[in-house]
Every structure is written in structure tokens, then in C-alpha cells.
Design an enzyme around this catalytic site. Sequence first.
Site, PDB file in Angstrom:
ATOM      1  N   TYR A  65      31.036   7.402 -17.687  1.00 17.03           N
ATOM      2  CA  TYR A  65      31.795   7.616 -16.451  1.00 17.03           C
ATOM      3  C   TYR A  65      32.841   8.686 -16.740  1.00 17.03           C
ATOM      4  CZ  TYR A  65      33.972   6.304 -12.034  1.00 17.03           C
ATOM      5  OH  TYR A  65      34.490   6.331 -10.775  1.00 17.03           O
ATOM      6  N   LYS A 115       7.070  -5.274  -3.713  1.00 19.40           N
ATOM      7  CA  LYS A 115       6.459  -3.969  -4.022  1.00 19.40           C
ATOM      8  C   LYS A 115       7.195  -3.321  -5.188  1.00 19.40           C
ATOM      9  CE  LYS A 115       3.371  -3.763  -0.636  1.00 19.40           C
ATOM     10  NZ  LYS A 115       1.951  -3.448  -0.684  1.00 19.40           N
ATOM     11  N   ASP A 127       5.007  -0.991   5.504  1.00 20.01           N
ATOM     12  CA  ASP A 127       5.026  -1.938   6.626  1.00 20.01           C
ATOM     13  C   ASP A 127       5.822  -1.438   7.832  1.00 20.01           C
ATOM     14  OD1 ASP A 127       3.456  -3.369   4.949  1.00 20.01           O
ATOM     15  OD2 ASP A 127       4.775  -5.099   4.745  1.00 20.01           O
ATOM     16  N   ALA A 184      -1.785   1.845  11.239  1.00 22.24           N
ATOM     17  CA  ALA A 184      -1.522   2.675  10.066  1.00 22.24           C
ATOM     18  C   ALA A 184      -2.692   2.652   9.080  1.00 22.24           C
ATOM     19  CB  ALA A 184      -0.256   2.153   9.381  1.00 22.24           C
ATOM     20  N   ALA A 185      -3.075   1.458   8.636  1.00 24.29           N
ATOM     21  CA  ALA A 185      -4.092   1.350   7.590  1.00 24.29           C
ATOM     22  C   ALA A 185      -5.455   1.822   8.101  1.00 24.29           C
ATOM     23  CB  ALA A 185      -4.163  -0.101   7.113  1.00 24.29           C
TER      24      ALA A 185
HETATM   25  N1  LIG Z   1      -5.292  -5.172   1.950  1.00 27.34           N
HETATM   26  C1  LIG Z   1      -4.391  -4.217   1.988  1.00 27.34           C
HETATM   27  O1  LIG Z   1      -4.137  -3.546   0.989  1.00 27.34           O
HETATM   28  C2  LIG Z   1      -3.679  -3.915   3.256  1.00 27.34           C
HETATM   29  C3  LIG Z   1      -3.844  -4.692   4.356  1.00 27.34           C
HETATM   30  N2  LIG Z   1      -3.190  -4.380   5.504  1.00 27.34           N
HETATM   31  C4  LIG Z   1      -3.353  -5.291   6.607  1.00 27.34           C
HETATM   32  O2  LIG Z   1      -3.826  -4.578   7.749  1.00 27.34           O
HETATM   33  C5  LIG Z   1      -3.251  -5.125   8.903  1.00 27.34           C
HETATM   34  C6  LIG Z   1      -2.646  -3.997   9.745  1.00 27.34           C
HETATM   35  O3  LIG Z   1      -1.594  -3.365   9.053  1.00 27.34           O
HETATM   36  P1  LIG Z   1      -1.023  -1.972   9.573  1.00 27.34           P
HETATM   37  O4  LIG Z   1      -2.122  -1.007   9.866  1.00 27.34           O
HETATM   38  O5  LIG Z   1       0.013  -1.589   8.620  1.00 27.34           O
HETATM   39  O6  LIG Z   1      -0.339  -2.413  10.954  1.00 27.34           O
HETATM   40  P2  LIG Z   1      -0.154  -1.651  12.325  1.00 27.34           P
HETATM   41  O7  LIG Z   1       0.863  -2.404  13.085  1.00 27.34           O
HETATM   42  O8  LIG Z   1       0.083  -0.211  12.113  1.00 27.34           O
HETATM   43  O9  LIG Z   1      -1.559  -1.805  13.053  1.00 27.34           O
HETATM   44  C7  LIG Z   1      -2.063  -3.030  13.480  1.00 27.34           C
HETATM   45  C8  LIG Z   1      -3.309  -2.758  14.276  1.00 27.34           C
HETATM   46  O10 LIG Z   1      -4.006  -3.977  14.380  1.00 27.34           O
HETATM   47  C9  LIG Z   1      -4.442  -4.091  15.730  1.00 27.34           C
HETATM   48  N3  LIG Z   1      -4.656  -5.487  16.074  1.00 27.34           N
HETATM   49  C10 LIG Z   1      -3.777  -6.501  16.103  1.00 27.34           C
HETATM   50  N4  LIG Z   1      -4.387  -7.643  16.459  1.00 27.34           N
HETATM   51  C11 LIG Z   1      -5.685  -7.325  16.690  1.00 27.34           C
HETATM   52  C12 LIG Z   1      -6.820  -8.043  17.097  1.00 27.34           C
HETATM   53  N5  LIG Z   1      -6.769  -9.357  17.327  1.00 27.34           N
HETATM   54  N6  LIG Z   1      -7.973  -7.371  17.225  1.00 27.34           N
HETATM   55  C13 LIG Z   1      -8.054  -6.055  16.995  1.00 27.34           C
HETATM   56  N7  LIG Z   1      -7.020  -5.321  16.601  1.00 27.34           N
HETATM   57  C14 LIG Z   1      -5.847  -5.949  16.454  1.00 27.34           C
HETATM   58  C15 LIG Z   1      -3.344  -3.457  16.545  1.00 27.34           C
HETATM   59  O11 LIG Z   1      -3.881  -3.125  17.810  1.00 27.34           O
HETATM   60  P3  LIG Z   1      -3.047  -2.393  18.958  1.00 27.34           P
HETATM   61  O12 LIG Z   1      -2.998  -0.946  18.522  1.00 27.34           O
HETATM   62  O13 LIG Z   1      -3.832  -2.613  20.180  1.00 27.34           O
HETATM   63  O14 LIG Z   1      -1.703  -3.020  18.982  1.00 27.34           O
HETATM   64  C16 LIG Z   1      -3.034  -2.262  15.675  1.00 27.34           C
HETATM   65  O15 LIG Z   1      -3.897  -1.185  15.978  1.00 27.34           O
HETATM   66  C17 LIG Z   1      -2.275  -6.200   8.451  1.00 27.34           C
HETATM   67  O16 LIG Z   1      -2.909  -7.452   8.500  1.00 27.34           O
HETATM   68  C18 LIG Z   1      -2.019  -5.865   7.016  1.00 27.34           C
HETATM   69  O17 LIG Z   1      -1.709  -6.984   6.235  1.00 27.34           O
HETATM   70  C19 LIG Z   1      -2.372  -3.299   5.617  1.00 27.34           C
HETATM   71  C20 LIG Z   1      -2.158  -2.507   4.536  1.00 27.34           C
HETATM   72  C21 LIG Z   1      -2.767  -2.794   3.250  1.00 27.34           C
HETATM   73  C1  LIG Z   2      -0.860  -5.133   1.209  1.00 24.39           C
HETATM   74  C2  LIG Z   2       0.007  -4.571   2.227  1.00 24.39           C
HETATM   75  O1  LIG Z   2       0.699  -3.616   1.955  1.00 24.39           O
HETATM   76  C3  LIG Z   2      -0.005  -5.133   3.545  1.00 24.39           C
HETATM   77  O2  LIG Z   2      -0.756  -6.062   3.815  1.00 24.39           O
HETATM   78  O3  LIG Z   2       0.787  -4.655   4.365  1.00 24.39           O
HETATM   79 MG   LIG Z   3       2.072  -3.138   3.505  1.00 26.14          MG
END
Ligand SMILES: NC(=O)C1=CN([C@@H]2O[C@H](COP(=O)(O)OP(=O)(O)OC[C@H]3O[C@@H](n4cnc5c(N)ncnc54)[C@H](OP(=O)(O)O)[C@@H]3O)[C@@H](O)[C@H]2O)C=CC1
Ligand SMILES: CC(=O)C(=O)O
Ligand SMILES: [Mg+2]
Length: 763
Positions: A51, A106, A149, A209-210
Site C-alpha cells: 500500500y 460460476k 443468466d 439466449a442459449a
Molecule cells: N445446459 C446448459 O448448459 C444450459 C442450459 N440452459 C437452459 O436453457 C433454458 C433457457 O435459458 P436461456 O436461453 O438463457 O433463457 P432465455 O430467457 O433467454 O430464453 C428462454 C426461452 O425459452 C422459451 N420458453 C419458455 N418456456 C417455454 C415453453 N414451455 N415452451 C417453449 N419455449 C419456452 C422462451 O420463449 P418466449 O421467447 O416465448 O418467452 C424463451 O425463448 C433454461 O432452462 C436454462 O437452464 C441455458 C444455458 C446453459
Molecule cells: C447452465 C446454465 O448456465 C444455465 O442453465 O443457465
Molecule cells: Mg446460465
Amino acid sequence: MDETRKDASDTRTARVTGEEALAMHAEGRPGKLETRLTKPLVTARDLSLAYSPGVAEPCLHIHRDQRLAYDYTSKGNFVAVVSNGTAVLGLGNLGALASKPVMEGKVALFKRFADVDGMDLCLDTEDVDEFVNCVRFLGPSFGGINLEDIKAPECFVIEQRLREMMDIPVFHDDQHGTAIVAAAGLINAAHLTGRDLATTRLVINGAGAASIACAELLRAMGMRPENIIMCDTKGVLYRGRTEGMNQWKSAHAVETTARTLTQALEGADVFFGLSVKGALTQEMVQAMADKPIIFAMANPDPEITPEDAKAARPDCIIATGRSDYPNQVNNVLGFPFIFRGALDVRASTINDAMKIAAAQALAELAREAVPEEVARSGAGMRLAFGPEYIIPNAFDPRLISRVPVAVAEAAVKSGVARKPLVDPARYARELTNRLDEAANALEHIHERVRAEPKRTVFAEGEEENVIRAAIAYRNGGYGTPVLVGREDRINATVAGMGIRLPDGIEIHNARLSQDNRRYAEYLYEKRQRDGYLFRDCQRLVNQDRNVFAACMVALGDADAMVTGETRSYSAALEGVTSVIEPEGVLFGLTMMVARRSGTVLVADTAIHERPDAPTLATIARRAAAAAKRLGMEPRVAFLSFSTFGDPKGIIPGSIREAVKLLDTQGADFEHDGEMGADVALDPNLRATLYPFSRLTGPANVLVMPGLHAAHILTKAVPHLTSATSIGPVLMGMSKPAQIVSTGAGVNQILDLATLAAYQAVRS
Ligand SMILES: NC(=O)C1=CN([C@@H]2O[C@H](COP(=O)(O)OP(=O)(O)OC[C@H]3O[C@@H](n4cnc5c(N)ncnc54)[C@H](OP(=O)(O)O)[C@@H]3O)[C@@H](O)[C@H]2O)C=CC1
Ligand SMILES: CC(=O)C(=O)O
Ligand SMILES: [Mg+2]
């Protein structure tokens, strides 16, 4: 989260309850992170250097040349994990504060798997401009930004704008981490089912997103846009749809007559679930093409469980995002290693070339022969490339040396590295050294037990911590716990805990057991010439739970036992060894898991107050063998207050004799002594003062001169440092039995129960 049931058809592993998860997060210092200093701050001189006034020097140098921040600060190994909690796993918009456990997680994974330091930043805003400004102005502190997220479509704008503004990698994990790992899994699943990506038909549920990132990466890898149908809460994204659309979804809308997920899935080859729990039904799976590929990636609960998917289509390949099923397609396999590679060449960004290199490295790794220590860890899983193993396991020790090298090389080739990669082979070796093999080995021990579950007796079955450990043992898939105690007492304790005793846990009351006579006869047979009458044996079996439990193990009614929470170590040991005899030298081995210096084994930490030379030599040999089994190359130091004869004393004499004994026996491991602990652990000090020493690196097996020193070391270090101590593990018993320290917590009891079960697996 599923709670407690586990039946024979359940292939899941390492299951935990919600209660256990809460208890883990609340235990000790709440949460999963703390800050650790890398420089001493003890004296006024330290303060003057770290420091004011000393700190002015690095400040002025960095002011003149910004690149020096990487030399004088933590920037180069420091990543911010940033979220506003609008899409926490698949749980929805929980807000910034409730996202903190995931963000801390994370950061912990960054550290655990790739030695990247991090900080979670939970931003309490859903406004894109506010979010962007907050992160961009924090840039100087970090070597990279991992966005996490944040829901779509805001995440796309946030990431794009930050990438344009910042000169360090900005990476939305849910987009690219997921896409990279899912792409790696798909490459291998397509290979196994004889598919060509160019003609494969994919349906993605979720358009956030995913999902969007997966679709984009797969297009870049050769899948045809018209073969990817995406669905969201309103159904299929078809050309001309207007409801619930945005520009990112529109870019993936296709010409199709399908309007629902059910229709889209008819004849589809692949399903990617990036949406919510339960979105995929068995009927939908039945309508898919032959050998369908199903990645149900929603967390914590998938779109369909592997059990349901397999029941509907036994020919499917199924993956989930969870750690407790085979084929974990989760971004944990991506972000730690991708950032490791990017940081090490000071990449200004993480581009497509780096992402594809990471996906290919992951896919290739899964196809290689699985090393012994990974292969033997499979719990009901086939850890050889195939439908149950399309992607490496997160604990695969090869990940750290493969993925970062591929990413760093791609960064150099694509011109975004600001530091050269001079010697990739040497870099790979340095990466391997960042991983604590022994800590990894512990997970493999657990996996090994899950693969061959054992019946383990918890001798002090009426105690709350013991009951909790037994429940965790059963839920973890390690086997059947047997609680020794009175049923009414156990039930009262369980009721006081506010839970129900799950099925699959046995209770044996020593007093009422039908086996007592058999046990007493066995004990009498053994002890009749040691002053025991038959009635003494009967009394011991009836009244001493350690004796009763040990008889169960000795006579094959159980595989292993654990005790010690309520009794002194010596009393528990006496009870156990009156039934189960030691084989050769009995001693205690304690595993000290320290982040900075790696894992160190310490022996004897339990039995011999002043071991003589032959005993020391035997302890060293057996501790070295245990180190080898943990994947360590043993470097054994015999510790003392003196180093190579200075100062002289009685104890160093027996230690020197032990070293000579090992020499004459031709011991096939590095060993030397006597030496002080600092000399043992610091190779530089040894090189300067004792260049003749035979150890080639820091000692990782410490043979102690006596119980005093061993006890003090292993009890003090966890309190003074962040090291974790596991043990003493009792070595040299003829049957698996472990004794915890008096007052042990749930985790300690569980650790030793699992280690006892592991000894049963090996015997
Ligand atoms: N295994 C892994 O490494 C990862 C898994 N995930 C999982 O993916 C999922 C989405 O995450 P993320 O993309 O970040 O979130 P987002 O909020 O960006 O996207 C969620 C999407 O899911 C859609 N959705 C929600 N409910 C339903 C349903 N019943 N039927 C069809 N579509 C649906 C939404 O639709 P709408 O646009 O109409 O609202 C939206 O397009 C989460 O469950 C997350 O845990 C994510 C990242 C990594
Ligand atoms: C694994 C992860 O990042 C998610 O489900 O959002
Ligand atoms: Mg995540």
C-alpha cells in the site's frame, strides 16, 4: 429438486436434497466464496510495499503503459461473472439478488476447474443502457467478462455493445458456452448414429439466449438453416409469424407448415431443449426419427427425464444439463477452459474460431480412450465413447490441458491474441499443473463407490449428524446405510429434524438383534485367550455399538463401518480393533487439500505416539502407495525439527534410520529427510541450502516424527489457512472401518463413510 427416492432402475448419481443444498450454502461462512491475499500483509514493511507508499510505483508504471496492469495486478486472471438475474437457469426472472448463488457457483467453477479467479456482480437493473454502462466502466479491473443468466433479447444487445466497447473478452456463457458444449455433444452423437450434420433435422425448444446461439454455431458448422426449427412459448418460429417475435427470432424463422412443437418433432433427428422442465413428452419423442438425439438441457430440471425418454425410445441418445445423469451437456465444460485459454494469450475477444476450436477439442476428447482414473469412475455409466458417453465428464483431468490450448492456438491464428503462444506443449504441461489431481481423485473415489454401492454401518445411529450423513450416503447413491441404535430414539431424532427417514435406510438395535449370539461367539473365539469370558463378549456386543458394528463387518453382514462422533478416538478404536484386527502397521493418513500448494498427505496422524524407524519406513511406504492411488507422484519428506543433522537430537536419529531402511529396501518413490516442514515444501529453499536433497519438487507426503506434531499440524492448518483436512483415514485394518474425530460434522462423517466403502470396493 427431486428429493429422496432412489430405486434400482435409477441410474442417477450424486443426488442431493434441497435441505442438503441449503445446509451447504449456510454452513460456516455463508456462500461459496471469499477473498484470499496473495501477498503477506503482516508488518509495517509489507504495508509500505503493498500500500502507500510502495503501491504508487505500479500505479505510475501502469499509467505510462497500460499493458503493465497484467504484470502488477490480478487483472490478467480475473473474470467478472455478471448477471441481472432475468433468466436464472430455467427458473425465470428471479432478480439480481436471487441469482447470486448461481453466480458464486460460476466463480467457484472457474477456480475449481481452470484456476481462473473471479467475482460475481449481480446488477439490479433490467435497463440495457444501465447494465452496459455499469459493466463497461468496471472493465479495468478484469481480464474478461462472463455474462450469465440474462434473458433474451436484451442479452444480445448487451453483449454486442460491450464487445464493441471493451478490449477484453466479453462472453455470454448461456449463449456461447452452451452452444460450444452442445455442438461438441452433437458432433459425437451424430457420428454414433451415422448422421451428417448437413442433412440432420434439428428442433430447438426455446428461442432465447442459449437456443439462438446454438442455432448460429451449428449453422456455422454446416447445418442447413431450413433444417433447424425453433419453437418458443407461442409455438414454431415460421416465416410470417408476427406474434412474440423479435429480430433475433426472425433470423431463425423458416418456411414450414408445422405450428407446434409436436408437429415440428415428427421425423426430427435431434431435439435441443433450452426452455423449461417437462416441455417434451414421451409421445413427442416416439414421433422422432430412428435413434433420436435428445439434449434436454433446461436446468435444474430437464425437458424430459432420461428415464422417460428411454422408456419411450430405447434407441435414443439422451443428454441433460445435470451432473447426476450420464452425458452432461452443460456450459461448465466450456467457460472455465475457454477463458483460461483466452486469458493466457491476452485475447482481446473470444471469436468464432476460438469457439469452434473449443467444441472440436471437447468432441475429440470424448472419442479418445478414457484414462484409467476417469474410466473407473463410472457409476452405471459406460465411460467409453458411446451413447452413454458422448461428452467428457467435468472432472476429466485432460480438459484443462486440451481445451485452453485449442482456444489459445485459435486466438493466435485468428489474430486476436496479444501475447504469443511460444511453446504449446509446454503450455499444456503448465496447465496440467494448475489442476489438483488429488482433489479430482476424491471425486473419482466417490464415483467408484457409486458404481459399486456398499452397505455401510453407521455405529452411532441415534446421533443427528450421523443420521444426516447416512441420509446423504443413501441419497448420494453410495449404498445402503445401516444405523445402529434404538428405533424409537432414531425416529424421535428424525422427527425433531423435521423430516422423514427415507426408504432404504436400515436400523439395527444391538440389544434386540437376532445376530447377537453369532457375534458374541465370534468375539469369544477371538478373545478368549485375552481375558474375555463369553458373558463379557455378550455384554460388549449388546452394549458397545462399535463392537456390534465391527462384528457386522467382520462377519460379512455389512461391507464397511464408520464411528467416532460421540466417543474419544482411542475408545472407538479399542472397540473396533477388539473385533477387526489390524494387518501390519496401523496408522492414520490425513489428506490436506490446499489450493495454493496442492494436496499433501500427512501420516501418521492417529496411532503411533513415537514411531520407531521400521514403523516410520512402513508408514512412508504405505502412504506413498496411497498417494499413487490418488494419482500423485509421491515425494515423501520425513519431517523433524532438524534438517539434515542440524540441530542434533534423538528423534532425527530414528528418522535417518528410516530413510536408510527405505534405501536398502530399494523403495521406488522419492524420499528424503530428516528436514523441516519449510524445507520440505519449498524446493527453492532446498536448492539454495541443501542442493544434495533427493526430492525433485515440493514434498506431497509428509511423514511425521510423532503424534504430537501430526495432530497439531493437521488440526491447526485448517483453522489458519483455507486448506481442507480429510481424515485421519485409518490405514491397515483387515476390514474397512473408519473413525471420525469426536464431534465430527455431517460432511466429515460422510467423507469417512465413503472412504470406508471405497476400501470395501478395493478389497
Ligand atoms: N445446459 C446448459 O448448459 C444450459 C442450459 N440452459 C437452459 O436453457 C433454458 C433457457 O435459458 P436461456 O436461453 O438463457 O433463457 P432465455 O430467457 O433467454 O430464453 C428462454 C426461452 O425459452 C422459451 N420458453 C419458455 N418456456 C417455454 C415453453 N414451455 N415452451 C417453449 N419455449 C419456452 C422462451 O420463449 P418466449 O421467447 O416465448 O418467452 C424463451 O425463448 C433454461 O432452462 C436454462 O437452464 C441455458 C444455458 C446453459
Ligand atoms: C447452465 C446454465 O448456465 C444455465 O442453465 O443457465
Ligand atoms: Mg446460465
